[in-house]
Structure formats: structure tokens, C-alpha cells
Design a protein around this motif. Structure first.
Motif, PDB file in Angstrom:
ATOM      1  N   ALA A  88     -20.596   7.486  33.706  1.00  0.00           N
ATOM      2  CA  ALA A  88     -21.127   6.241  34.272  1.00  0.00           C
ATOM      3  C   ALA A  88     -20.190   5.070  34.003  1.00  0.00           C
ATOM      4  CB  ALA A  88     -22.512   5.957  33.687  1.00  0.00           C
ATOM      5  N   ARG A  89     -19.631   5.035  32.824  1.00  0.00           N
ATOM      6  CA  ARG A  89     -18.699   3.942  32.506  1.00  0.00           C
ATOM      7  C   ARG A  89     -17.435   4.039  33.341  1.00  0.00           C
ATOM      8  NH1 ARG A  89     -19.768   3.704  25.897  1.00  0.00           N
ATOM      9  NH2 ARG A  89     -21.662   2.420  26.061  1.00  0.00           N
ATOM     10  N   ALA A  90     -17.050   5.254  33.708  1.00  0.00           N
ATOM     11  CA  ALA A  90     -15.895   5.425  34.600  1.00  0.00           C
ATOM     12  C   ALA A  90     -16.210   4.868  35.986  1.00  0.00           C
ATOM     13  CB  ALA A  90     -15.509   6.900  34.689  1.00  0.00           C
ATOM     14  N   LEU A  91     -17.423   5.118  36.490  1.00  0.00           N
ATOM     15  CA  LEU A  91     -17.832   4.559  37.780  1.00  0.00           C
ATOM     16  C   LEU A  91     -17.845   3.037  37.729  1.00  0.00           C
ATOM     17  CD1 LEU A  91     -20.840   6.811  38.923  1.00  0.00           C
ATOM     18  CD2 LEU A  91     -18.494   6.834  39.777  1.00  0.00           C
ATOM     19  N   GLY A 227     -14.389   4.119  29.962  1.00  0.00           N
ATOM     20  CA  GLY A 227     -14.384   4.436  31.383  1.00  0.00           C
ATOM     21  C   GLY A 227     -13.007   4.544  31.998  1.00  0.00           C
ATOM     22  N   LEU A 228     -12.043   5.064  31.219  1.00  0.00           N
ATOM     23  CA  LEU A 228     -10.665   5.205  31.707  1.00  0.00           C
ATOM     24  C   LEU A 228     -10.247   6.668  31.644  1.00  0.00           C
ATOM     25  CD1 LEU A 228      -9.215   2.107  29.799  1.00  0.00           C
ATOM     26  CD2 LEU A 228      -9.803   2.218  32.231  1.00  0.00           C
ATOM     27  N   PRO A 229     -10.779   7.518  32.525  1.00  0.00           N
ATOM     28  CA  PRO A 229     -10.530   8.957  32.435  1.00  0.00           C
ATOM     29  C   PRO A 229      -9.085   9.357  32.672  1.00  0.00           C
ATOM     30  CG  PRO A 229     -11.710   8.429  34.462  1.00  0.00           C
ATOM     31  CD  PRO A 229     -11.711   7.190  33.620  1.00  0.00           C
ATOM     32  N   GLU A 230      -8.349   8.647  33.522  1.00  0.00           N
ATOM     33  CA  GLU A 230      -6.960   9.028  33.796  1.00  0.00           C
ATOM     34  C   GLU A 230      -6.092   8.848  32.557  1.00  0.00           C
ATOM     35  OE1 GLU A 230      -8.714   7.007  35.779  1.00  0.00           O
ATOM     36  OE2 GLU A 230      -9.018   8.347  37.501  1.00  0.00           O
ATOM     37  N   LYS A 266     -14.438  19.964  27.441  1.00  0.00           N
ATOM     38  CA  LYS A 266     -15.539  19.433  28.248  1.00  0.00           C
ATOM     39  C   LYS A 266     -15.022  18.500  29.336  1.00  0.00           C
ATOM     40  CE  LYS A 266     -19.396  18.119  26.241  1.00  0.00           C
ATOM     41  NZ  LYS A 266     -20.416  17.332  25.500  1.00  0.00           N
ATOM     42  N   TYR A 267     -13.950  17.772  29.018  1.00  0.00           N
ATOM     43  CA  TYR A 267     -13.423  16.783  29.960  1.00  0.00           C
ATOM     44  C   TYR A 267     -12.244  17.308  30.776  1.00  0.00           C
ATOM     45  CZ  TYR A 267     -16.481  13.500  27.625  1.00  0.00           C
ATOM     46  OH  TYR A 267     -17.602  12.869  27.126  1.00  0.00           O
TER      47      TYR A 267
END
Length: 420
Positions: A88-91, A227-230, A266-267
């Protein structure tokens, strides 16, 4: 990372039973359904489906979550709440307007620093000079730190250690029992160097050669929970590569980092290297508690009261909260006392105490009150972030309590051991 997919998948598991509510620190403080795990899951799902537009109010409800994951430990439906929250934080990070608040600026600076090991080493040298030169005292007595939004960040600093050159291999002088690799992380190298030193000494004393891969870096937690998956994936990939080439256990002393390392798979679900990496990760307390200790390791008696703080990551993610007690029981004479309300977060929660200062302090205050009443000589905790935040509260309260990792206390009490 398919953020919307993960949110929908995990929200679908939730049966809204409410068993999580008594265990949620923010719900306990604010008594608002939107500040509870099931309430936040509903908000996340509506956001992922496009049924609820992003707003300051929605963002605040999710930002106030500590990500302590106490809800996960009691959830009968096994909802991976932490994964849903990070998604959600990534969105939100993609959709929201950039923020330039003092708290956001502090977090952004921290994230930038830990992205490169060289930046962390430079920071360590600067902090050493900052303390010795008297600049720390000057800025703390002025209003400049508060004016620029760095007061909360700076108050966690203790006197930094003398910068030391990195060493890759620490051989044992005892009968060899094997090899381990050691994840030292990023900021721990300058904020909690004594724990790293004590860990290596103790492992060597127990017969283990310690390898410290030089190319390792930040575990990625600061970016993941922002929220910074990259950027998170980049940092994870860097560590996976750094620890490739051997099969020894990967030990980590900070439970916050260990929790993140243990969940790389998991990620990065389609990456087999992540599965292999995560399967090797072991909490330091867990590893030490599982060893058959030699009778040659004898501890000096310690006639002191030792309070034990259970970090959320050790308790709710790693599920190893009993291990520090097992280790500390080896010290004769020490009175080991669990800190009351150990199931509730102390408020540090990564960068939470920088972005949600008021709630973080409300959560820390009872911990300090318990310490004032118990009057222990020492407080031990297995997470460096918790240690810094609690130590800052202890200093503010004027209490004479040492804060350290359980391994530091163990290593200090070994007879004929070297301690600092």
C-alpha cells in the motif's frame, strides 16, 4: 512488485474477527477503527481497487501504522499484514505529491546515506569529528537542529566510536567448529559498533571463523517500509550477491535487519537466489542459544538487575523472543527482568519516531516509566534502532541505565575474555 495484487490477496484472508485489536499499539492509543489492522486493511483494499481516492487522511491512517506486526502473530487467518502495508505504501508513493516536511527530509537523507557503504563510512568519520569538536554540544544547546527538523534524528546519537578499518576474515583461536558469515548492515557500523565487536569476539571464542563480506550494504528496510520497492530490490540484490559463493549461516545482530533479510524471498518471489539467501539468515541470539557451549566458557558473576526489552521484529517476525533470556541465564547472579508490556512497540519502528514523533513518544513513555520503577542497572535489547530510541528516552529522563545488546553483556562477563 504487484502491489495491488498483494493487497487484494491478503485482505481477502481477513475475516474481520477483531482478535488483532487488543494487540495493536495505535488502536490502543487512538481507539479508532481506521487505526486498527482490520480497518487499515479495508482502506488498503479500497485504495487498491480504486474505490477510494488517495487523500491526506487515508495516507495518515496508513502512515501511523508502526508495522510492528503484532497483529500477524495472533491472526487466525495468517494475513501477511506487513506485506500488504508495504504494498500500500508503494501505491501511495507513486500517487502522492512529493513532501518536503522536516521529517520527510530527515528520512530521505537517511535513505540516501545508506544506499552506498562509502557514504556510511564517511558519515561515521564526520560524526566522530562532530562529537570531538564540540559541535554536537553547540548544536544541541541551540535551536538550529529543531529549526531544520533534525532534532529527533540527532537526539538518538551517542558518542560515535573511533573509525576502524574493515576486516573481511576474523579467524578463531579456539578449536574450530566451523565458519559463519556476518551481516553488519549499514548504520549499525557507526551507531552500535560495540555489538559488532562483541559478536565477533564471542563467535571466535566459541570456535567460529567469522567472514564479513565487504560488498554488503543496507538490508533495504528503510526503503521497503517507505514504499520504494525498486530501490529496495536493488539493495537486496546487492546483499544477495555479496553473500553468494558460500553456504555458511548468515548471522545478524540487529533483529530489524534480520527480519528484513529473512523475508527477501517474500519480496522477490521469482528469484531462487533470494530463497537460498533467506534460508541461510539466522538471528544471532537464536544461533548462539542453539550451540553446545564448551565448559571452557565460564562467566563471571554479575550482581546487577538486567531488564530485557523484546523488539517487535524479534517477537512478531522472527519469533525468537525467548532466546536472549536463555543466553542471559548463563550469567550467574544476574537478576533478569522482562520489561513490562514487552508485547507493545517502543515507538522507534525504523524511521517512525521521525515521522510520527508524537505517537512514538507516547509509546516510549510507559517503557521509561517501567524502567524508572524497576531501576535496573542495565537494559538489553536485540535491535539497534530500539536501543538508540530507548537510550535517548533514558537520557532525557535522567536515568542511570546502560543500554546494550545481550551479546555485549555476555562477552563482557566471560572470564579471561577481552572487553572494552
Amino acid at each position: 512488485m504487484n502491489s495491488a495484487f498483494y493487497i487484494k490477496r491478503e485482505a481477502a484472508k481477513c475475516v474481520a474477527c477483531g482478535l488483532c485489536l487488543p494487540h495493536c499499539p495505535t488502536y490502543g492509543l487512538l481507539h479508532d477503527e481506521s487505526e486498527s489492522p482490520r480497518g487499515r486493511l479495508s482502506l488498503m483494499l479500497a485504495l487498491a481497487k480504486g474505490e477510494l481516492p488517495l487523500s491526506d487522511k487515508l495516507e495518515l491512517h496508513l502512515a501511523r501504522c508502526l508495522d510492528c506486526r503484532a497483529c500477524e502473530k495472533v491472526c487466525p487467518s495468517y494475513v501477511s499484514y506487513g506485506l500488504a502495508l508495504d504494498s500500500a505504501r508503494a501505491l501511495i508513493e507513486v500517487a502522492r505529491e512529493p513532501s518536503i516536511s522536516p521529517a520527510t527530509r530527515s528520512v530521505s537523507i537517511l535513505q540516501w546515506l545508506v544506499e552506498k557503504p562509502g557514504r556510511v563510512r564517511t558519515l561515521g568519520k564526520f560524526l566522530w569529528l562532530y562529537h570531538l569538536s564540540g559541535l554536537q554540544w553547540l548544536l544541541r544547546t541551540s535551536r538550529l537542529l529543531k529549526l531544520f527538523g533534525f532534532a529527533e534524528l540527532e537526539e538518538n546519537l551517542t558518542s560515535p566510536p573511533t573509525p576502524k578499518a574493515a576486516v573481511e576474515i576474523y579467524p578463531t583461536t579456539s578449536k574450530s567448529k566451523g565458519k559463519v558469515t556476518f551481516f553488519t548492515g549499514c548504520l549499525t557500523q557507526i551507531t552500535d559498533q560495540q555489538t559488532l565487536i562483541s559478536t565477533i569476539r564471542l563467535l571466535n571464542r566459541l570456535g567460529y571463523e567469522v567472514h564479513v563480506p565487504p560488498d554488503q550494504g543496507c538490508c533495504g528496510a528503510l526503503h521497503l517500509h517507505s514504499g520504494l520497492p525498486e530501490k529496495t530490490a536493488e539493495l537486496m540484490g546487492q546483499n544477495i550477491k555479496a553473500f553468494t559463493g558460500n553456504t555458511e549461516p548468515i548471522l545478524c545482530a540487529a533483529s530489524g535487519c534480520t527480519a528484513t533479510l529473512s523475508e527477501y524471498a517474500k519480496y522477490r518471489e521469482s528469484d531462487e537466489s533470494s530463497d537460498r539467501f533467506s534460508s541461510r539468515v539466522t538471528d544471532l541470539n537464536q544461533f548462539l542459544a542453539g550451540l553446545a557451549w564448551s565448559s571452557d566458557i565460564v562467566f563471571r558473576p554479575l550482581k546487577k538487575r538486567v531488564a530485557v526489552h523484546n523488539p517487535c521484529t524479534l517477537t512478531n517476525v522472527l519469533r525468537q523472543e525467548d532466546k536472549p533470556y536463555a543466553l542471559l541465564a548463563r550469567i550467574p547472579g544476574a537478576e533478569i527482568i522482562p520489561l513490562p508490556d514487552n508485547s507493545l512497540c517502543c515507538g522507534a519502528a525504523g524511521t517512525y519516531h521521525l515521522t510520527q514523533t508524537r505517537i512514538a513518544r507516547q509509546l516510549r513513555a510507559p517503557k521509561i516509566d517501567h524502567l524508572r520503577r524497576l531501576a535496573p542497572d542495565i537494559l538489553v535489547t536485540s535491535n539497534s534502532g530500539c536501543a538508540m530510541y530507548l537510550a535517548a528516552g533514558i537520557r532525557e529522563a535522567g536515568l542511570a541505565i546502560e543500554v546494550m545488546h545481550p551479546v555485549v553483556l555476555l562477552e563482557k562477563q566471560i572470564q579471561n575474555g577481552t572487553s572494552t
